[in-house]
Motif scaffolding. Structure first.
Motif, PDB file in Angstrom:
ATOM      1  N   HIS A  48       0.802  -1.178   0.171  1.00 29.57           N
ATOM      2  CA  HIS A  48       0.093   0.003  -0.015  1.00 29.57           C
ATOM      3  C   HIS A  48       0.958   1.310  -0.219  1.00 29.57           C
ATOM      4  N   HIS A  49       1.822   1.239   0.848  1.00 32.88           N
ATOM      5  CA  HIS A  49       2.881   2.606   0.930  1.00 32.88           C
ATOM      6  C   HIS A  49       3.562   2.727  -0.273  1.00 32.88           C
ATOM      7  N   GLU A  50       3.890   1.571  -1.101  1.00 34.42           N
ATOM      8  CA  GLU A  50       4.622   1.539  -2.256  1.00 34.42           C
ATOM      9  C   GLU A  50       3.935   2.230  -3.163  1.00 34.42           C
ATOM     10  N   ALA A 100       3.568  16.054  -1.493  1.00 37.03           N
ATOM     11  CA  ALA A 100       4.162  14.976  -2.168  1.00 37.03           C
ATOM     12  C   ALA A 100       5.673  14.395  -1.263  1.00 37.03           C
ATOM     13  N   ALA A 101       6.373  15.557  -1.332  1.00 39.63           N
ATOM     14  CA  ALA A 101       7.760  15.172  -0.618  1.00 39.63           C
ATOM     15  C   ALA A 101       7.554  14.592   0.828  1.00 39.63           C
ATOM     16  N   ARG A 102       6.640  15.227   1.460  1.00 36.86           N
ATOM     17  CA  ARG A 102       6.503  15.077   2.696  1.00 36.86           C
ATOM     18  C   ARG A 102       5.810  13.492   2.955  1.00 36.86           C
ATOM     19  N   ILE A 103       4.865  13.121   1.970  1.00 35.21           N
ATOM     20  CA  ILE A 103       4.604  11.784   1.783  1.00 35.21           C
ATOM     21  C   ILE A 103       5.533  10.683   1.615  1.00 35.21           C
ATOM     22  N   SER A 104       6.547  11.124   0.729  1.00 29.08           N
ATOM     23  CA  SER A 104       7.706  10.225   0.521  1.00 29.08           C
ATOM     24  C   SER A 104       8.761  10.138   1.709  1.00 29.08           C
ATOM     25  N   ALA A 105       8.890  11.334   2.485  1.00 29.34           N
ATOM     26  CA  ALA A 105       9.587  11.326   3.549  1.00 29.34           C
ATOM     27  C   ALA A 105       8.894  10.376   4.776  1.00 29.34           C
ATOM     28  N   GLU A 116       8.914   4.097   6.757  1.00 26.52           N
ATOM     29  CA  GLU A 116       7.973   3.238   7.396  1.00 26.52           C
ATOM     30  C   GLU A 116       7.958   1.901   6.668  1.00 26.52           C
ATOM     31  N   ILE A 117       8.117   1.897   5.362  1.00 22.16           N
ATOM     32  CA  ILE A 117       8.308   0.662   4.753  1.00 22.16           C
ATOM     33  C   ILE A 117       9.398  -0.308   5.214  1.00 22.16           C
ATOM     34  N   THR A 118      10.526   0.582   5.398  1.00 16.20           N
ATOM     35  CA  THR A 118      11.859  -0.224   5.878  1.00 16.20           C
ATOM     36  C   THR A 118      11.408  -0.563   7.219  1.00 16.20           C
ATOM     37  N   TRP A 119      10.834  -0.023   8.046  1.00 15.75           N
ATOM     38  CA  TRP A 119      10.519  -0.589   9.392  1.00 15.75           C
ATOM     39  C   TRP A 119       9.554  -1.735   9.188  1.00 15.75           C
ATOM     40  N   LEU A 131       9.075  -7.790   9.703  1.00 15.77           N
ATOM     41  CA  LEU A 131       8.599  -9.076   9.510  1.00 15.77           C
ATOM     42  C   LEU A 131       9.720  -9.802   9.502  1.00 15.77           C
ATOM     43  N   ARG A 132      11.273  -9.311   9.124  1.00 21.21           N
ATOM     44  CA  ARG A 132      12.438 -10.109   9.134  1.00 21.21           C
ATOM     45  C   ARG A 132      12.592 -10.502  10.567  1.00 21.21           C
ATOM     46  N   ASP A 133      12.513  -9.633  11.532  1.00 18.35           N
ATOM     47  CA  ASP A 133      12.908 -10.003  13.094  1.00 18.35           C
ATOM     48  C   ASP A 133      12.084 -11.173  13.365  1.00 18.35           C
TER      49      ASP A 133
END
Length: 218
Positions: free
Chosen positions: A87-89, A111-116, A121-124, A129-131
């Motif tokens: 969804h974020h992607e 739009a820049a704020r949304i990306s930032a 959040e995607i990384t987190w 999941l990985r943890d």
């Protein structure tokens, strides 16, 4: 050793055991750590477990605290994380179009704020999941049915627009997308088990609600 001193030492041992249990629950990752096992001759120590945001802490016996390998997450949590990555992607895909196509400077800034916000959040979410040694994706998920997801045709139309037309499409599509994310966050807030994920989903909902209001102003 006097009886009074014996009782004092036993009481101190119980207090230390309870303190260790609390520290174990509050330290490390968001999963509850192992509580010390009470001896066969002593009753379980009482420990304090923090509640979710807005909820009171609760007191329980140390033998009721989850083990070190125990799980505090459930299927609702896992589905939310896996789906929210995708969804974020899509939100990032739309936001990336704004710098070259948006006619309004305020929209480009939004739009820049949304990306930032959503990139980290995607990384987190992936690390969450990985943890837990969970897959990043589930083949059974139909991402097209997620609330607020835009169709390939809509994305193509957005990419082909410029100026005021782009701005109009972007606001309509991103507002619907954000409302869908807030709906998905509500699933975790209502039925999830992981406390840290609960807090993260709540923060996402608040942030995206703020961005919806900003788009309404634009």
């Amino acid at each position: 050793m006097s009886r009074q001193r014996t009782y004092t030492l036993i009481a101190a041992a119980v207090v230390l055991a309870a303190g260790a249990a609390v520290l174990a629950v509050r330290s490390g990752d968001d999963r509850p750590a192992a509580a010390p096992r009470p001896s066969a001759s002593a009753p379980p120590a009482r420990v304090i477990l923090p509640g979710k945001p807005g909820e009171s802490a609760r007191v329980t016996d140390s033998d009721q605290v989850g083990s070190l390998g125990g799980s505090t997450y459930n299927a609702i949590d896992v589905t939310f994380v896996q789906m929210m990555i995708v969804h974020h992607e899509q939100a990032l895909e739309m936001a990336a179009l704004a710098p070259e196509r948006a006619g309004d400077a305020g929209l480009r800034a939004l739009a820049a704020r949304i990306s930032a916000a959503q990139g980290p959040e995607i990384t987190w979410l992936k690390r969450w999941l990985r943890d837990r040694k969970l897959a990043e994706a589930d083949a059974s998920h139909d991402h097209s049915t997620m609330p607020g997801m835009q169709t390939p045709a809509d994305l193509a139309a957005l990419a082909g627009a410029r100026g005021a037309e782009f701005d109009r499409r972007f606001v309509a599509m991103m507002t619907a997308h954000h409302r869908g994310a807030i709906q998905m966050a509500g699933d975790v807030l209502g039925g999830g088990s992981d406390q840290v994920l609960y807090e993260t989903a709540n923060e996402m909902a608040v942030e995206q609600g703020s961005e919806i209001r900003r788009m309404e102003q634009l």
